[in-house]
Design an enzyme around this catalytic site. Structure first.
Site, PDB file in Angstrom:
ATOM      1  N   GLU A 189     -48.283  65.488  38.187  1.00  0.00           N
ATOM      2  CA  GLU A 189     -48.018  66.861  38.603  1.00  0.00           C
ATOM      3  C   GLU A 189     -49.179  67.367  39.457  1.00  0.00           C
ATOM      4  O   GLU A 189     -50.334  67.151  39.101  1.00  0.00           O
ATOM      5  CB  GLU A 189     -47.849  67.796  37.387  1.00  0.00           C
ATOM      6  N   GLY A 325     -56.610  70.176  31.805  1.00  0.00           N
ATOM      7  CA  GLY A 325     -56.852  70.216  30.366  1.00  0.00           C
ATOM      8  C   GLY A 325     -55.937  69.237  29.664  1.00  0.00           C
ATOM      9  O   GLY A 325     -56.338  68.476  28.801  1.00  0.00           O
ATOM     10  N   GLU A 328     -48.048  67.558  30.345  1.00  0.00           N
ATOM     11  CA  GLU A 328     -46.914  67.483  29.426  1.00  0.00           C
ATOM     12  C   GLU A 328     -45.943  66.343  29.682  1.00  0.00           C
ATOM     13  O   GLU A 328     -44.763  66.457  29.338  1.00  0.00           O
ATOM     14  CB  GLU A 328     -46.140  68.802  29.477  1.00  0.00           C
ATOM     15  N   GLU A 362     -48.515  72.161  25.523  1.00  0.00           N
ATOM     16  CA  GLU A 362     -47.867  70.967  26.100  1.00  0.00           C
ATOM     17  C   GLU A 362     -46.562  70.627  25.385  1.00  0.00           C
ATOM     18  O   GLU A 362     -45.608  70.165  26.017  1.00  0.00           O
ATOM     19  CB  GLU A 362     -48.826  69.766  26.049  1.00  0.00           C
TER      20      GLU A 362
END
Length: 926
Positions: A189, A325, A328, A362
């Site tokens: 992503e 961080g 998902e 997530e």
């Protein structure tokens, strides 16, 4: 995806895994603020957007729709020595319109051969590959027309396992024996699946995936689905071929694979899903907390959405080199080590809380984002804003003792208000085109404003109808794509309220309103006059076409501060509201719970009546926080005097709540940084010491029986604030405890390490820095390394500051953590800010190349320059980035220049008054 954001407003207090740690103080109660002295003041800064306009957008065209994938059969063979990979793609595709070319996304990949086999027909070899590198596309050219119908696209290709933390990349780690090794991992992503295999890399072009990895036999191989076959690779017996089950239909950005060495802990959730947490070898114990959170969270979401988790398993894995961080990926969620691993002995309370929030975030995406995906990046906020809201709902369910919703207001709500008050903010929904524009919207508007308006919406609709609408939305669009309007429609049908009309005013236009409120007593009724206008960080504007919002407003009174007495929807510039049965001596408060996304300017009399509620704690903690934060923001915008806010801050001397102190601390950190540009910086440090000393004395250094999570957070915050501000007793005790810690006599508890490290460094010398760097080298836990990295910049001597900056780019600091070391230097002092900015300019090529336009480059720029307060620095920053382009950070540069000018105007406007007030506080009474 969760990323790390810097702290609010203009000055860089770093929000990483830890609560924000700015400056604290304490003084006995000051005289009640004379609210009648609050003049409306206008800022001298003109619209900054006229000075720093956004550059023209790059032209962009989405992929043609004449050929689309149904299934990707993907085989990848990474080489962990030479950092390359070989790939074979066999994609089942549909041709919807005859064409002699196929356009796909492709970046940093060399295609060796490509062919198309129509169903029941002869193979057609591609005669050319036309790479459009700028647009990250490749056109496969065929000698004849591909006819309508099904077929198979075959591509052989090679690529590089890069070191840029995106696409299919290498991640460096050290084995338990001390050997440096590499894992092969992914981060796709927003638009980086195309770096791992040629594909239709747009969220709406969904397909199923059959993934096979050929890997060294002693390595763990993971992907989105469970393993269905593992067998020796015939061409090389040191390798194995690992085949994974077919995925559900999904977007390319959610595909993932990891090859490396890991241990794991495992459990099964109450709804039968296998949950594993993968950790570095030898650290399985550190995965247990995240495992506990995940196994509680999956059933919570299943129940909340009334839709089961659709995969048989979910893996959570800690990756050494990781830019965000967490990410998902469906069924294989990747994390920074500090966002997943908890050592029962050596992790602090804030780290536990951070891990709980990130896991909650997530796992929410597994439904909201993965099962139903945004149609295009314009609707990214829907994914991230929703997950950033519901992570708090989930943590509140799992850990009610965290008082997490109050923390939301300080961590997300106020951060979003600060950014959104700028002329260079942007609407929640941004029209995104070229891939380089996507990374820019992973910011506090998409995440924190998104979460805040969803929280406001949830409150407006009510939980029951909200859940009903969410369930309808997920069922209607599962395995498909949706837009913001689709969600509004489902919520509107469930609630019967005008959701689309209300929410469009919040998502499609930039900014938010300030409500100006006055009151009159009519018998036993209180009549409120309310008007709305756009709130601007540079102060009020007299613009003719002022935007309006549809504002859900709640009202409470002192009779029951926790209960909403009345709700209205303000859908026009001004209105009058009659609140019945309010005695003349009762106060009225707008926005109880600080849920509505707006600021409030009360009349003098209304504010005067509310202020005692700070001192006697009759106002709820979240409302004490909100009141102070609004006033601070009004002062920065030049609408009231900063001195009046300092007087209000002194009323917080009895404050017991961690989050209220945290927000005060952050705002005082902003003010302290601003005043570092004056010759009376020490006077604000004294104010901080005065304000924070009573709570510091009350808490002491050591935890007591019966204390909980929030006490640990508060103690760390207060001691760090006092130590940084030079509180003598705190400094002496910190030095004593640090010495015992280093000598191994009495190891510091995890919750005390950050404040102690910060204090001894702030008042330390080269020996202190040497000791700290030694502790860093010895640390086996990434949390401890990060804890040290964040505070190293506090060292005061210029030559030592330079050492810290050089250390930031050394092999001892992981690539993603360089940013927080440099940011720590910039945020610690005036000298540090100058040195950090020079260092970034001198090393720009290396830094920009390292982060390749991802959001870390925006974060680096913001942390480095946001705290300047001299007009000419805005011009210098603008000039530098005009000649050193950073496409993914263009908006950030505009925002930083605006903040610098706002800081400069604030300083010119209020510095003398602040200085006079701080001197007068010290003067003996006549």
């Amino acid at each position: 995806m969760l990323f790390f954001m810097s702290c609010r407003v203009s000055l860089s207090v770093i929000r990483l895994a830890l609560p924000r740690n700015p400056t604290p103080i304490a003084k006995p109660v000051s005289p009640t603020l004379r609210a009648s002295k609050l003049p409306v003041r206008f800022n001298s800064v003109s619209s900054v957007s006229t000075l720093f306009s956004m550059p023209e957008r790059r032209p962009f065209v989405r992929l043609p729709t004449d050929v689309y994938p149904v299934n990707y059969g993907l085989r990848l063979k990474p080489d962990l020595i030479d950092f390359t990979f070989e790939g074979k793609l066999e994609a089942a595709v549909e041709v919807t319109q005859g064409t002699n070319q196929i356009v796909m996304n492709c970046a940093d990949i060399d295609i060796i051969t490509a062919s198309f086999v129509p169903e029941g027909g002869e193979e057609i070899n591609a005669t050319g590959f036309n790479y459009q590198n700028e647009d990250e596309k490749v056109t496969l050219c065929f000698p004849s027309t591909l006819q309508n119908g099904s077929g198979s696209l075959k591509i052989d290709f090679v690529g590089e396992l890069n070191d840029k933390m995106k696409g299919f990349y290498r991640s460096k780690y050290t084995s338990p024996s001390g050997e440096v090794r590499f894992a092969a991992v992914t981060q796709f992503e927003a638009t980086d699946a195309r770096r791992a295999f040629p594909c239709w890399d747009e969220p709406a072009i969904k397909a199923t995936f059959d993934i096979t990895l050929i890997v060294p036999k002693e390595r763990v191989a993971l992907s989105n689905m469970n393993v269905v076959d593992r067998k020796p690779y015939p061409e090389d017996h040191s390798l194995v071929e690992v085949k994974f089950a077919t995925t559900p239909i999904m977007s390319t950005y959610l595909v993932a694979f990891v090859i490396g060495e890991y241990d794991f802990v495992e459990n099964t959730s109450s709804d039968g899903v296998t949950v594993r947490v993968y950790t570095p070898v030898g650290k399985a114990e550190q995965g247990k907390f995240a495992l506990e959170v995940a196994t509680k969270t999956l059933p919570f979401y299943k129940d909340y959405f009334n839709v089961p988790y659709p995969l048989p398993k979910i893996d959570l894995i800690a990756i050494a080199d990781f830019a965000a961080g967490a990410m998902e990926n469906w069924g294989l969620v990747t994390y920074r080590e500090t966002a997943l691993l908890i050592d029962p002995k050596n992790s602090c309370a804030s780290s536990r809380q951070w891990v709980a929030l990130v896991v909650g975030h997530e796992l929410a995406h597994q439904w909201f984002g993965n099962l139903v995906t945004m149609e295009w990046w314009t609707h990214l906020w829907l994914n991230e804003g929703f997950a950033s809201w519901i992570e708090y709902l989930c943590v509140d369910h799992c850990f009610p003792e965290y008082d997490i919703w109050t923390q939301f207001v300080s961590a997300d709500y106020t951060r979003a208000l600060d950014l959104d008050a700028l002329d260079n903010s942007h609407p929640i929904e941004v029209d995104v085109g070229h891939p380089s524009e996507v990374d820019e919207i992973f910011d506090a508007i998409s995440y924190s404003k998104g979460a805040s308006v969803i929280r406001m919406l949830h409150n407006y609709i009510g939980d029951e109808d909200f859940r009903k609408g969410m369930n309808a939305y997920l069922l209607k669009f599962q395995h498909k794509n949706a837009s913001t309007e689709d969600l509004w429609e489902c919520l509107e049908q469930a609630s019967g309220k005008p959701i689309g009309a209300v929410m469009n005013s919040w998502t499609k236009q930039m900014g938010f309103p300030i409500l100006v409120v006055d009151q009159e007593q009519h018998g036993s009724d209180r009549v409120l006059k309310m008007s709305q206008k756009k709130f601007c960080a540079s102060g009020p504007r007299n613009e003719e076409d002022c935007p309006n919002w549809m504002v859900p407003i709640s009202i409470c009174t002192s009779e029951d501060p926790s209960c909403t007495k009345m709700k209205v929807l303000l859908d026009q510039p001004e209105t009058t509201v009659n609140v019945t049965n309010v005695a003349p001596d009762q106060w009225v408060k707008i926005n109880p719970g600080t849920v509505g996304f707006y600021r409030i300017q009360y009349s003098s009399a209304m504010l005067e009546s509310l202020l005692p509620g700070i001192r006697d704690l009759t106002l709820l903690p979240v409302d004490r926080l909100g009141l102070q934060n609004d006033l601070f923001s009004l002062a920065r915008a030049g609408m009231i005097s900063t001195v009046e806010v300092l007087k209000v801050m002194e009323a917080f001397v009895n404050e017991p709540n961690y989050t209220v102190w945290s927000d005060l601390s952050c705002n005082l950190g902003v003010l302290s940084s601003l005043l570092s540009h004056t010759d009376f910086h020490e006077d604000i440090q004294e104010f901080i010491r005065d304000l924070f000393t009573p709570i510091g004395m009350k808490l002491g250094w050591d935890s007591r029986a019966g204390e909980g999570h929030l006490d640990a957070l508060l103690r760390g915050l207060v001691l760090g604030k006092l130590g940084k501000a030079g509180h003598k007793a705190t400094l002496e005790e910190a030095r004593r405890r640090f010495k015992e810690h280093v000598e191994g006599k009495q190891i510091l508890s995890a919750d005390l390490r950050s404040p102690v490290y910060l204090t001894v460094l702030k008042h330390g010398d080269s020996t202190t820095l040497d000791t700290m760097l030694k502790l860093h080298k010895q640390a086996d836990m990434q949390e401890e390394k990060n804890r040290i990295e964040r505070v190293l910049g506090a060292i005061p001597a210029p030559d030592l500051i330079q050492r810290v900056l050089n250390f930031a780019l050394s092999e001892d600091v992981r690539p993603q953590d360089t940013v927080s070391v440099i940011g720590g230097v910039a945020g610690s002092s005036k000298q540090g800010r100058k040195a950090a900015w020079k260092f970034v300019r001198d090393n720009w090529e290396e830094l920009h190349n390292r982060y390749q336009g991802g959001f870390l480059i925006s974060r680096l720029i913001k942390l480095t320059v946001d705290g300047f307060a001299i007009d000419k620095m805005a011009a210098e920053v603008k000039s530098f980035f005009e000649s050193h382009h950073a496409p993914a950070a263009e908006r950030t540069v505009q925002q930083c220049c605006e903040n610098i000018l706002l800081n400069a105007a604030w300083l010119k406007r209020d510095a003398d008054d602040i200085h006079h007030y701080l001197l007068q506080r010290k003067a003996p009474p006549v």
